[in-house]
Design a protein around this motif. Structure first.
Motif, PDB file in Angstrom:
ATOM      1  N   LEU A 153       0.826  -1.198   0.000  1.00 46.20           N
ATOM      2  CA  LEU A 153       0.000   0.000   0.000  1.00 46.20           C
ATOM      3  C   LEU A 153       0.867   1.258   0.000  1.00 46.20           C
ATOM      4  O   LEU A 153       0.696   2.139  -0.832  1.00 46.20           O
ATOM      5  N   ALA A 154       1.812   1.328   0.923  1.00 47.04           N
ATOM      6  CA  ALA A 154       2.682   2.510   1.010  1.00 47.04           C
ATOM      7  C   ALA A 154       3.498   2.676  -0.270  1.00 47.04           C
ATOM      8  O   ALA A 154       3.654   3.799  -0.775  1.00 47.04           O
ATOM      9  N   LEU A 155       4.000   1.592  -0.797  1.00 52.82           N
ATOM     10  CA  LEU A 155       4.785   1.650  -2.029  1.00 52.82           C
ATOM     11  C   LEU A 155       3.919   2.132  -3.197  1.00 52.82           C
ATOM     12  O   LEU A 155       4.357   2.959  -4.004  1.00 52.82           O
ATOM     13  N   SER A 156       2.682   1.667  -3.270  1.00 55.03           N
ATOM     14  CA  SER A 156       1.776   2.079  -4.346  1.00 55.03           C
ATOM     15  C   SER A 156       1.472   3.571  -4.268  1.00 55.03           C
ATOM     16  O   SER A 156       1.458   4.259  -5.290  1.00 55.03           O
ATOM     17  N   VAL A 157       1.225   4.077  -3.059  1.00 56.15           N
ATOM     18  CA  VAL A 157       0.962   5.508  -2.899  1.00 56.15           C
ATOM     19  C   VAL A 157       2.177   6.311  -3.352  1.00 56.15           C
ATOM     20  O   VAL A 157       2.046   7.319  -4.055  1.00 56.15           O
ATOM     21  N   ALA A 158       3.371   5.857  -2.968  1.00 57.43           N
ATOM     22  CA  ALA A 158       4.589   6.559  -3.384  1.00 57.43           C
ATOM     23  C   ALA A 158       4.754   6.528  -4.897  1.00 57.43           C
ATOM     24  O   ALA A 158       5.137   7.529  -5.513  1.00 57.43           O
ATOM     25  N   MET A 159       4.446   5.386  -5.515  1.00 52.65           N
ATOM     26  CA  MET A 159       4.564   5.274  -6.968  1.00 52.65           C
ATOM     27  C   MET A 159       3.584   6.198  -7.677  1.00 52.65           C
ATOM     28  O   MET A 159       3.942   6.879  -8.638  1.00 52.65           O
ATOM     29  N   VAL A 160       2.341   6.231  -7.196  1.00 53.74           N
ATOM     30  CA  VAL A 160       1.343   7.094  -7.819  1.00 53.74           C
ATOM     31  C   VAL A 160       1.715   8.556  -7.622  1.00 53.74           C
ATOM     32  O   VAL A 160       1.602   9.373  -8.535  1.00 53.74           O
ATOM     33  N   SER A 161       2.200   8.902  -6.436  1.00 51.55           N
ATOM     34  CA  SER A 161       2.575  10.298  -6.204  1.00 51.55           C
ATOM     35  C   SER A 161       3.730  10.712  -7.103  1.00 51.55           C
ATOM     36  O   SER A 161       3.780  11.845  -7.572  1.00 51.55           O
ATOM     37  N   ALA A 162       4.638   9.779  -7.385  1.00 48.56           N
ATOM     38  CA  ALA A 162       5.742  10.086  -8.299  1.00 48.56           C
ATOM     39  C   ALA A 162       5.238  10.298  -9.725  1.00 48.56           C
ATOM     40  O   ALA A 162       5.814  11.073 -10.485  1.00 48.56           O
ATOM     41  N   ALA A 163       4.138   9.635 -10.050  1.00 47.86           N
ATOM     42  CA  ALA A 163       3.565   9.778 -11.396  1.00 47.86           C
ATOM     43  C   ALA A 163       2.734  11.050 -11.531  1.00 47.86           C
ATOM     44  O   ALA A 163       2.469  11.505 -12.640  1.00 47.86           O
ATOM     45  N   ALA A 164       2.322  11.637 -10.411  1.00 47.93           N
ATOM     46  CA  ALA A 164       1.430  12.809 -10.431  1.00 47.93           C
ATOM     47  C   ALA A 164       2.217  14.071 -10.726  1.00 47.93           C
ATOM     48  O   ALA A 164       2.311  14.977  -9.910  1.00 47.93           O
ATOM     49  N   VAL A 165       2.783  14.126 -11.926  1.00 50.83           N
ATOM     50  CA  VAL A 165       3.554  15.290 -12.361  1.00 50.83           C
ATOM     51  C   VAL A 165       2.937  15.838 -13.640  1.00 50.83           C
ATOM     52  O   VAL A 165       2.241  15.131 -14.352  1.00 50.83           O
ATOM     53  N   GLY A 166       3.200  17.080 -13.900  1.00 49.97           N
ATOM     54  CA  GLY A 166       2.699  17.695 -15.113  1.00 49.97           C
ATOM     55  C   GLY A 166       2.489  19.178 -14.889  1.00 49.97           C
ATOM     56  O   GLY A 166       2.488  19.646 -13.751  1.00 49.97           O
ATOM     57  N   PRO A 167       2.290  19.905 -15.978  1.00 50.89           N
ATOM     58  CA  PRO A 167       2.197  21.364 -15.877  1.00 50.89           C
ATOM     59  C   PRO A 167       0.877  21.869 -15.296  1.00 50.89           C
ATOM     60  O   PRO A 167       0.805  23.007 -14.842  1.00 50.89           O
ATOM     61  N   THR A 168      -0.168  21.035 -15.308  1.00 52.23           N
ATOM     62  CA  THR A 168      -1.471  21.480 -14.801  1.00 52.23           C
ATOM     63  C   THR A 168      -2.042  20.435 -13.851  1.00 52.23           C
ATOM     64  O   THR A 168      -1.639  19.266 -13.872  1.00 52.23           O
ATOM     65  N   ARG A 169      -2.999  20.877 -13.064  1.00 47.18           N
ATOM     66  CA  ARG A 169      -3.690  19.949 -12.161  1.00 47.18           C
ATOM     67  C   ARG A 169      -4.323  18.809 -12.962  1.00 47.18           C
ATOM     68  O   ARG A 169      -4.256  17.650 -12.566  1.00 47.18           O
ATOM     69  N   GLU A 170      -4.948  19.139 -14.084  1.00 47.96           N
ATOM     70  CA  GLU A 170      -5.619  18.133 -14.898  1.00 47.96           C
ATOM     71  C   GLU A 170      -4.630  17.080 -15.401  1.00 47.96           C
ATOM     72  O   GLU A 170      -4.920  15.883 -15.382  1.00 47.96           O
ATOM     73  N   ALA A 171      -3.464  17.528 -15.841  1.00 51.31           N
ATOM     74  CA  ALA A 171      -2.444  16.588 -16.317  1.00 51.31           C
ATOM     75  C   ALA A 171      -1.964  15.698 -15.173  1.00 51.31           C
ATOM     76  O   ALA A 171      -1.808  14.484 -15.348  1.00 51.31           O
ATOM     77  N   ARG A 172      -1.734  16.297 -14.008  1.00 49.64           N
ATOM     78  CA  ARG A 172      -1.275  15.505 -12.857  1.00 49.64           C
ATOM     79  C   ARG A 172      -2.342  14.505 -12.423  1.00 49.64           C
ATOM     80  O   ARG A 172      -2.042  13.362 -12.100  1.00 49.64           O
ATOM     81  N   GLU A 173      -3.598  14.936 -12.460  1.00 50.30           N
ATOM     82  CA  GLU A 173      -4.697  14.045 -12.082  1.00 50.30           C
ATOM     83  C   GLU A 173      -4.801  12.870 -13.057  1.00 50.30           C
ATOM     84  O   GLU A 173      -4.948  11.725 -12.639  1.00 50.30           O
ATOM     85  N   ARG A 174      -4.731  13.163 -14.363  1.00 47.24           N
ATOM     86  CA  ARG A 174      -4.794  12.091 -15.375  1.00 47.24           C
ATOM     87  C   ARG A 174      -3.690  11.063 -15.156  1.00 47.24           C
ATOM     88  O   ARG A 174      -3.926   9.858 -15.219  1.00 47.24           O
ATOM     89  N   ARG A 175      -2.498  11.567 -14.896  1.00 49.87           N
ATOM     90  CA  ARG A 175      -1.361  10.651 -14.699  1.00 49.87           C
ATOM     91  C   ARG A 175      -1.523   9.826 -13.421  1.00 49.87           C
ATOM     92  O   ARG A 175      -1.206   8.639 -13.405  1.00 49.87           O
ATOM     93  N   ALA A 176      -2.025  10.438 -12.360  1.00 48.85           N
ATOM     94  CA  ALA A 176      -2.223   9.705 -11.106  1.00 48.85           C
ATOM     95  C   ALA A 176      -3.276   8.611 -11.283  1.00 48.85           C
ATOM     96  O   ALA A 176      -3.075   7.463 -10.851  1.00 48.85           O
ATOM     97  N   VAL A 177      -4.389   8.954 -11.919  1.00 47.65           N
ATOM     98  CA  VAL A 177      -5.446   7.963 -12.143  1.00 47.65           C
ATOM     99  C   VAL A 177      -4.930   6.840 -13.040  1.00 47.65           C
ATOM    100  O   VAL A 177      -5.209   5.663 -12.811  1.00 47.65           O
ATOM    101  N   ALA A 178      -4.148   7.192 -14.063  1.00 51.40           N
ATOM    102  CA  ALA A 178      -3.570   6.166 -14.940  1.00 51.40           C
ATOM    103  C   ALA A 178      -2.617   5.257 -14.159  1.00 51.40           C
ATOM    104  O   ALA A 178      -2.599   4.044 -14.384  1.00 51.40           O
ATOM    105  N   ALA A 179      -1.868   5.828 -13.230  1.00 54.17           N
ATOM    106  CA  ALA A 179      -0.952   5.019 -12.419  1.00 54.17           C
ATOM    107  C   ALA A 179      -1.735   4.046 -11.544  1.00 54.17           C
ATOM    108  O   ALA A 179      -1.361   2.864 -11.438  1.00 54.17           O
TER     109      ALA A 179
END
Length: 195
Positions: A153-179
């Motif tokens: 669980l902790a590892l998954s949260v860290a992985m998703v948070s690392a994926a939540a990058v991008g220039p806008t909130r929408e981009a970060r959200e899309r990447r987090a959901v995809a992760a």
């Protein structure tokens, strides 16, 4: 000739109510400014966005570290509030967590605090907050769920948070959901607690 003076009435001092409103406005503004500009954003921009002077900001938060800690604390508190509801599902709590991951550079920094080059004094606080996030998530994690084993669980949260990058909130959200999707995990509506 009689001189007429106009006396301006100042609004009544709301005291603690105003202080609480100002603090909440500063935390909201800091979350937004940090998300847009990073943790090194000028604190004057935070005060301006909150509609208060820098003196008010410094009365509540003596330095940048205190502002970052307050944002992190509020984000975690909202995840915990979502988890406290009996009707909440694991996917719902993940939706609130994902909303914070997508919108808050400070929250993403929390998940990577041991390697973050952010303000000093954050590491121990961030680690304690990470544990609180995991505890909140585990409250609704179904037994036998794919993230139930060990540190998954902790590892998954860290992985998703690392994926939540991008220039806008929408981009970060899309990447987090995809992760989360790549991890085979369902996420509920991505929104703030109570949103």
């Amino acid at each position: 000739m009689e001189r007429t003076e106009r006396v301006e009435r100042r609004p009544a001092n709301d005291g603690p109510k105003a202080a609480a409103r100002n603090r909440a406005a500063l935390i909201t503004a800091a979350r937004e400014i940090f998300a847009e500009q990073g943790l090194d954003a000028p604190l004057s921009a935070v005060a301006r966005s909150a509609g208060v002077g820098q003196g008010v900001l410094y009365r509540h938060f003596p330095d940048r570290t205190a502002v970052v800690k307050a944002v992190l604390e509020e984000n975690v508190r909202q995840v915990e509030q979502a988890a406290e509801l009996e009707s909440t599902t694991f996917a719902d709590v993940l939706g609130v967590l994902t909303w914070h991951l997508a919108g808050s550079a400070a929250f993403v920094g929390l998940m990577h605090a041991d390697g973050a080059a952010g303000p000093s004094g954050i590491l121990a606080h961030a680690l304690a907050l990470s544990e609180r996030v995991e505890t909140a998530l585990r409250r609704h994690l179904p037994q036998g769920h794919r993230l139930d084993a060990g540190e998954d669980l902790a590892l998954s949260v860290a992985m998703v948070s690392a994926a939540a990058v991008g220039p806008t909130r929408e981009a970060r959200e899309r990447r987090a959901v995809a992760a989360w999707r790549l991890l085979g995990v369902e996420v509920g509506p991505v929104q703030a607690f109570g949103g």
